[in-house]
Scaffold this active site. Sequence first.
Site, short mmCIF file in Angstrom:
data_model
loop_
_atom_site.label_atom_id
_atom_site.label_comp_id
_atom_site.label_asym_id
_atom_site.label_seq_id
_atom_site.Cartn_x
_atom_site.Cartn_y
_atom_site.Cartn_z
CG ASP A 276 -2.27 0.67 0.92
OD1 ASP A 276 -2.24 1.88 0.61
OD2 ASP A 276 -3.33 0.03 1.01
CG HIS A 299 -1.07 1.46 -3.28
ND1 HIS A 299 -2.30 1.20 -2.71
CD2 HIS A 299 -0.73 0.32 -3.97
CE1 HIS A 299 -2.68 -0.03 -3.03
NE2 HIS A 299 -1.74 -0.58 -3.79
#
Length: 453
Positions: A276, A299
């Site tokens: 993430d 991310h």
Amino acid sequence: MQYSSSQIHFLSLFLLLIIVPSYFSFPLGHNHNPEEPPVLDHHQKTYTGHNFLRPYPTILRTSRRELITASASSKVVFNVHDFGAQANGGDDTKAFRNAWKKACSNSEGKTVELVVPKNRNYHIKPITFSGPCKSQVTFKIYGTIKASPFLLDYERDSSHWIMFENLQNFKVEGAGTGIINGNGRKWWENSCKVNESLPCTSAPTAVTFYQCNNLDVANLRFQNAQRMHLTFQKCALVKVLNLIITAPGNSPNTDGIHVTETQDIRINSCRIRTGDDCISIVSGSRNVQASDITCGPGHGISIGSLGAENSEAQVSDVVVSRANLIGTTNGLRIKTWQGGSGYAKNIRFENVLMHNVTNPIIIDQHYCDQEKPCQDQASAVKVSGVVYQNVKGTSASKVAVNFDCSERFGCQEILVQDVNIVPLNDEGITTASCQNVGLRDRGIVSPKCSSQK
């Protein structure tokens, strides 16, 4: 021959002037600095600062003041092994808890160290290390701390594994060998983001610092968190240095460093490879600096998400500098939900290199991370004063710059300066998509917005 009283007084003064300087051996004409403190040469046992030639009198070698100072500056060390930690695969939670109680309550020294020895693996269940402590405590983690793999151990609190709370002047150091392992694979397998047939449930953050001030976290490795690896919540005056954070690229919600309701935090020289956001900065955070960050997979570096469930959010004064993003799904991202309020302002991204990044620059004011589609709403978190300066690299998608801003407020005072993002492997061209944005360009900018509102 008799002397008058005045003559006796004169002779006494004369003898005193002769004898005293001779005894103490002051050199004539010594031009020392009167403000320079004496320096004790421990080999000669003489004071060299004022050029004393005689040894300092034994009776004055250790004054009461020196004894008090030595006592106040002393260091007290505790080892988790002294409290029963075995590092043999069993549960060491009780030993860690008792060691912490002893270290935190100790007032004998100015500083206290709690040591987790090198080359050992300790298994612990959810635990909270609470303050305030009576001395400045340093938690020295040289070995490995690994989370319990049994989900039932988290029934009482499914949101936290290790919690540090209400601590002042606190340090956690790892000397490069310390590892905190969240043992998160079972949690990932039970995530609705991995298996859509399962209900969405929460998972523990590996390490949380809550209401800690004047905090240092340095030279540690974090691995395989159940959810987020490291969270700073309601903290102030924080330094984060030389961390290595790793989890598989497909591990769900495993943010590297999460900053929430925290002010004056410096994140420097960290390598983050997760599933993430490498760094996520959310509401209540102000004066955040992140520099020399290597990120990917993951991310990217995110401000947000902000404004979920019609909430109010405030983020300001953020600087991300000297970042290297490799193979991330996003690069530099600001994400807000429709219906929120508040602001994200005074944000600067500078001196950033990207390679194979899918969405290099993105402001998304229509963010929606839920099963049902999000309904259109007029209100939004206002985004303003954002600078992208000296950002270069390659994009894995055609749209390298995407400003998708709300119709009502738009994104204001956005500056793009010396930005050059080209296609990966020089295939095709990159484009910019710009909706409802007040934008200025400076220097060489590619790709450019063809139109903006």
